[in-house]
Write an enzyme that holds these catalytic residues in place. Structure first.
Site, PDB file in Angstrom:
ATOM      1  N   SER A 220       0.854  -1.191   0.000  1.00 47.31           N
ATOM      2  CA  SER A 220       0.000   0.000   0.000  1.00 47.31           C
ATOM      3  C   SER A 220       0.883   1.231   0.000  1.00 47.31           C
ATOM      4  O   SER A 220       2.016   1.207   0.493  1.00 47.31           O
ATOM      5  CB  SER A 220      -0.898   0.028   1.233  1.00 47.31           C
ATOM      6  OG  SER A 220      -1.606   1.261   1.333  1.00 47.31           O
TER       7      SER A 220
ATOM      8  N   TYR B  91      -2.586   0.690  10.775  1.00 47.74           N
ATOM      9  CA  TYR B  91      -2.639   0.092   9.442  1.00 47.74           C
ATOM     10  C   TYR B  91      -1.359   0.418   8.679  1.00 47.74           C
ATOM     11  O   TYR B  91      -0.748  -0.466   8.051  1.00 47.74           O
ATOM     12  CB  TYR B  91      -3.855   0.612   8.675  1.00 47.74           C
ATOM     13  CG  TYR B  91      -3.920   0.122   7.243  1.00 47.74           C
ATOM     14  CD1 TYR B  91      -4.373  -1.165   6.954  1.00 47.74           C
ATOM     15  CD2 TYR B  91      -3.526   0.933   6.185  1.00 47.74           C
ATOM     16  CE1 TYR B  91      -4.425  -1.630   5.651  1.00 47.74           C
ATOM     17  CE2 TYR B  91      -3.575   0.478   4.874  1.00 47.74           C
ATOM     18  CZ  TYR B  91      -4.027  -0.801   4.617  1.00 47.74           C
ATOM     19  OH  TYR B  91      -4.064  -1.265   3.315  1.00 47.74           O
TER      20      TYR B  91
END
Length: 275
Positions: free
Chosen positions: A157, A170
């Site tokens: 990501s 996260y």
């Protein structure tokens, strides 16, 4: 008895979102896909659908000179549980001793700050988003190495390159996955295993409903669909790219983080004022 089948791909987190889109794209190019995820009902439905699509093709249709398409397989697996991954991998390798592609896609959201997130959720983020890739790669290394030349795609990501305050835990899990991906790219290249790191930006999926969660109209316009990422993954494998961003202009954030971390931290702090 082992099954002989060209181009076997294992895709984790295949029941929805990016994983499902990648599985569809691979099946469309003649790969024999083994679907992994926690939701058996979704896996079964996808496997049946992809199998039905394959059966509509000519019985002996071949893709790029490889074998005929067969019905995809699926295995229920929680990649955050090492014993689960090892059990499922052993079952798959018994049928397919050679694994040509592993896609580490399984991941869960975690939009919460370090001081606000529940401890159990924080631990789950690390188990699934980071350790899930570690356990999966370790379990499938024998099959990947047996293929002679194989690929591993880690869906990381942009959050793994820039720490976003609203989603600190996260981001931390993706930072860890990114470091793991970079390290194994150097470690396993000599063994014929090519590691590819794909860093998506804002992608609209069931688990990550970006378009509805984002308040900025401009930010919502930057959201892409999972099919966009799937097409990018196929291109990455063909061109043997080590680390990419999708869309590619997200790399600007990573460069800014590396060159001016203090400035980036101040900008993110102002964009995320204390409530």
């Amino acid at each position: 008895m082992p099954v002989t089948q060209d181009r076997v791909a294992v895709v984790t987190g295949a029941s929805s979102g990016i994983g499902e889109a990648i599985a569809r794209a691979l099946a469309g190019e003649g790969w024999h896909v083994v679907l992994l995820a926690r939701r058996e009902d979704r896996l079964r439905a996808l496997a049946l659908e992809l199998g039905a699509e394959a059966s509509l093709a000519m019985p002996l249709k071949r893709t790029r000179g490889l074998g005929p398409r067969v019905r995809p397989e699926y295995e229920v697996c929680d990649v955050g549980r090492r014993d689960d991954v090892e059990r499922v991998a052993a079952s798959i390798l018994a049928r397919h001793p050679q694994i040509h592609l592993l896609v580490n896609n399984a991941g869960i959201p975690g939009r919460a700050a370090f001081t606000a997130i529940e401890p159990e959720r924080l631990e789950e983020l690390l188990r699934v988003n980071y350790l899930g890739s570690v356990w999966s790669l370790r379990a499938f290394v024998p099959g990947l190495e047996a293929a002679g030349r194989s690929d591993v795609v880690n869906i990381v990501s942009v959050a793994g390159t820039v720490a976003f305050p609203p989603s600190g835990p996260y981001s931390a899990s993706k930072h860890a996955q990114l470091a793991f991906s970079r390290a194994t790219a150097a470690e396993l290249r000599g063994r014929g295993i090519h590691i590819h790191t794909v860093n998506p930006g804002l992608v609209e999926t069931e688990g990550f409903p970006q378009a509805s969660a984002l308040r900025s109209a401009l930010a919502r316009r930057l959201v892409v669909g999972p099919e966009h990422v799937a097409r990018h993954v196929l291109k990455v494998i063909r061109r043997d790219k080590r680390e990419t961003f999708v869309p590619r202009w997200y790399r600007i954030g990573a460069v800014a983080q590396a060159l001016a971390p203090g400035l980036v931290a101040r900008l993110l702090s102002r964009a995320n004022p204390r409530r």
